[in-house]
Design a protein around this motif. Structure first.
Motif, mmCIF file in Angstrom:
data_model
loop_
_atom_site.group_PDB
_atom_site.id
_atom_site.type_symbol
_atom_site.label_atom_id
_atom_site.label_comp_id
_atom_site.label_asym_id
_atom_site.label_seq_id
_atom_site.Cartn_x
_atom_site.Cartn_y
_atom_site.Cartn_z
ATOM 1 N N VAL A 242 32.626 36.815 36.886
ATOM 2 C CA VAL A 242 33.174 36.519 38.217
ATOM 3 C C VAL A 242 34.646 36.153 38.045
ATOM 4 N N VAL A 243 35.360 36.062 39.158
ATOM 5 C CA VAL A 243 36.734 35.550 39.067
ATOM 6 C C VAL A 243 36.616 34.066 38.736
ATOM 7 N N ALA A 244 37.107 33.679 37.568
ATOM 8 C CA ALA A 244 36.870 32.305 37.095
ATOM 9 C C ALA A 244 38.150 31.706 36.512
ATOM 10 N N VAL A 304 47.204 31.987 47.956
ATOM 11 C CA VAL A 304 46.957 33.417 48.186
ATOM 12 C C VAL A 304 45.518 33.704 48.590
ATOM 13 N N CYS A 305 44.659 32.690 48.470
ATOM 14 C CA CYS A 305 43.224 32.959 48.676
ATOM 15 C C CYS A 305 42.909 33.246 50.151
ATOM 16 N N PRO A 306 42.329 34.396 50.464
ATOM 17 C CA PRO A 306 42.036 34.711 51.871
ATOM 18 C C PRO A 306 40.902 33.890 52.455
ATOM 19 N N THR A 307 40.120 33.207 51.585
ATOM 20 C CA THR A 307 39.067 32.357 52.144
ATOM 21 C C THR A 307 39.422 30.873 52.004
ATOM 22 N N GLY A 308 40.594 30.607 51.481
ATOM 23 C CA GLY A 308 41.125 29.241 51.473
ATOM 24 C C GLY A 308 40.560 28.320 50.414
ATOM 25 N N GLU A 318 32.229 31.006 48.750
ATOM 26 C CA GLU A 318 33.258 31.631 49.601
ATOM 27 C C GLU A 318 34.112 32.635 48.835
ATOM 28 N N CYS A 319 34.050 32.637 47.502
ATOM 29 C CA CYS A 319 34.912 33.535 46.725
ATOM 30 C C CYS A 319 34.417 34.968 46.856
ATOM 31 N N ILE A 320 35.293 35.854 47.323
ATOM 32 C CA ILE A 320 34.902 37.261 47.493
ATOM 33 C C ILE A 320 35.380 38.112 46.313
ATOM 34 N N ASN A 321 35.827 37.483 45.266
ATOM 35 C CA ASN A 321 36.279 38.199 44.053
ATOM 36 C C ASN A 321 37.383 39.218 44.373
ATOM 37 N N CYS A 322 38.325 38.811 45.209
ATOM 38 C CA CYS A 322 39.374 39.759 45.592
ATOM 39 C C CYS A 322 40.448 39.878 44.513
ATOM 40 N N THR A 323 40.462 38.940 43.572
ATOM 41 C CA THR A 323 41.373 38.915 42.417
ATOM 42 C C THR A 323 42.830 38.581 42.786
ATOM 43 N N ALA A 324 43.069 38.173 44.043
ATOM 44 C CA ALA A 324 44.446 37.815 44.427
ATOM 45 C C ALA A 324 44.938 36.625 43.605
ATOM 46 N N CYS A 325 44.043 35.656 43.358
ATOM 47 C CA CYS A 325 44.461 34.472 42.597
ATOM 48 C C CYS A 325 44.765 34.840 41.147
ATOM 49 N N MET A 326 44.136 35.903 40.638
ATOM 50 C CA MET A 326 44.422 36.333 39.258
ATOM 51 C C MET A 326 45.852 36.833 39.152
#
Ligand code: SF4
Ligand code: SF4
Length: 494
Positions: A242-244, A304-308, A318-326
């Protein structure tokens, strides 16, 4: 849900990221990202958007590639037509799909949501970008919403919502075209409105729903409404990728002094490395001992997180694994000359042990079930008859004695041609003395159509040994046996 131990309070567990403590929606203003993942995500989104919008209008050999006509119970998937009689195939296909999604989630977490789900793609790649284009970056948008209703604000809001409605109208029409098909949709938009009230109402209803979703509901769809997100808590385990946030490397977080950065890296300059997708995939490497961890607590990953959410609190529903935070964190790591991948695709086990990803018994079991289901589905699809025939005795009828000494039974017959070519059709009876007489002749069935007719089967009364004689009807196309139907012939008691 997998959680990890970090030295933070657990406020996030009892509070939604998009809700104020005293209640009410907290509007999110995600900051735009750039970077390796964003570039790939944009490319994937463009391909998927084009495929999605073109789907109902692509025809191959005179038939659509996709059709989900619920009203007429006709479905075309990748050019293959499915009728209500194929319900067993649809059911097995659905079970296979659920097992696939389960397996995919167990291995890769919710990466589908961030990279391939139409909701995320439209929201982040279309609507959010239009919003940024008209209202400015995340801070400008925040200021605009908090400020008074000036002429500029009214102009920007009107332009934004007009564009949102227009795009929702396009999405609504595409959705409708998937349901009723290209030709019916074309008739709907070119004919006089008074002749298509139902269709036009559906068109406006779909537009309204999409507009509400993208203009107002937004991340609530992913965090609260979508059932797939809820399933994460039972599907993910500590081995799932997962995005971790690598809390082992990142903590204790805090601002680092310039001297400390220089001491950690042996230099003060920057160096761009390709993003680390799974740092633990190579041999474990010792990280320099630092008084503080690599996280400088800049909170860019949160902005940057779209779900805050704050991914540093661990994996959250709430994490949709969009990878924006990466991307955001990689940029920070690049600037302070630390290895990228402080936030990366990894498992909790990978972060704790630095071991590469390994297949678990659970993954192997799901894979086995999935392969078995795929084999069954492939076999059933491969052997699906080209003609599907239903023969039923006419209701309310027993038998009739004819003048020539024969007994007749009346049957109704339905033949579906599941191919895209006209199919000649003829019927052969198993009983040597049985004869077949059509009420309306049936020689061929047109492609993709259902044809109904009626016929009599007659038997000489002398050949009838019981009141209920079982009969087999062979359905042939040319000399090829396509289907077999079992039925009964009623006659007088002997
Ligand atoms: S972006 Fe990276 S460095 Fe900045 S707060 Fe997030 S994890 Fe820490
Ligand atoms: S935590 Fe990261 S991957 Fe998860 S939704 Fe937020 S930005 Fe996307």
């Amino acid at each position: 849900m997998v959680t990890q131990q970090t030295p933070v309070d657990d406020y996030f567990r009892s509070h939604l990221p998009n809700q104020y403590e005293q209640g009410g929606r907290k509007w999110l203003y995600p900051r735009a990202t750039s970077g390796w993942y964003t570039r790939w995500r944009t490319a994937v989104a463009i391909v998927l958007l084009l495929a999605l919008l073109a789907g109902p209008f692509v025809w191959v050999d005179g038939h659509p590639l996709f059709l989900f006509n619920i009203l007429e119970r006709r479905f075309i998937f990748f050019g293959v037509t499915f009728w209500p009689q194929d319900f067993y195939l649809v059911a097995i296909g659905l079970i296979t799909f659920i097992v696939f999604v389960t397996l995919f989630t167990v291995v890769y977490g919710r990466v589908f949501c961030g990279w391939a789900c139409p909701q995320t793609i439209f929201m982040e790649m279309v609507f959010r970008r239009i919003e940024s284009w008209i209202e400015g970056d995340f801070k400008a948008r925040q200021r605009l919403d908090a400020g008074p209703w000036t002429a500029e604000k009214m102009l920007k809001k009107t332009a934004k919502h007009a564009l949102f409605f227009l795009i929702s109208f396009v999405i609504g029409n595409t959705f409708l075209a998937y349901i009723i098909g290209r030709d019916q949709w074309l008739t709907l938009i070119t004919d006089r409105p008074s002749q298509h009230w139902a269709g036009l109402t559906a068109m406006l209803a779909f537009t309204g729903v999409f507009y509400a979703v993208f203009a107002y509901l937004r991340e609530i769809v992913c965090t609260t409404i979508c059932p797939y997100g809820r399933l994460q808590s039972v599907l993910l385990d500590k081995h799932s990728l997962v995005v971790a946030y690598d809390y082992v490397r990142g903590e204790p977080r805090g601002k680092k002094q310039r001297e400390q950065i220089t001491q950690d890296t042996g230099s003060g300059g920057g160096r761009l490395e390709p993003p680390v997708v799974a740092a633990h995939a190579s041999a474990p490497r010792p990280l320099p001992q630092t008084p503080k961890g690599d996280c400088v607590d800049c909170k860019l990953c949160v902005q940057v997180c779209p779900t805050g959410i704050d991914i540093r609190n661990g994996t959250q529903m709430e994490c949709i694994n969009c990878t924006a935070c990466m991307d955001a964190c990689d940029e920070v790591m690049h600037r302070i000359d630390r290895p990228q991948g402080l936030i990366r695709m990894d498992s909790l086990t990978g972060i704790e042990t630095r071991e590469p990803f390994r297949s678990t018994t659970r993954i192997k079991a799901y894979s086995g079930v999935l392969l078995a289901l795929l084999a069954v589905l492939g076999g059933l699809l491969g052997t699906r008859p080209a003609l599907d025939t239903t023969v039923l005795r006419a209701p309310g009828q027993l038998f009739q004695r004819e003048a020539n000494g024969r007994v007749a039974n009346l049957y109704s017959v339905e033949v579906i041609n599941k191919t895209y070519q006209p199919m000649p059709v003829r019927f052969r009876l198993s009983h040597p003395a049985a004869r077949l007489r059509f009420v309306q002749p049936l020689a061929a069935v047109r492609p993709g159509e259902l044809t109904k007719t009626m016929f009599f089967i007659t038997l000489p009364e002398t050949a009838i040994r019981q009141s209920n004689t079982p009969l087999t009807i062979d359905i042939l196309s040319g000399n090829t046996l396509i289907d077999q139907v079992e039925t009964n012939f009623l006659g007088p008691e002997h």
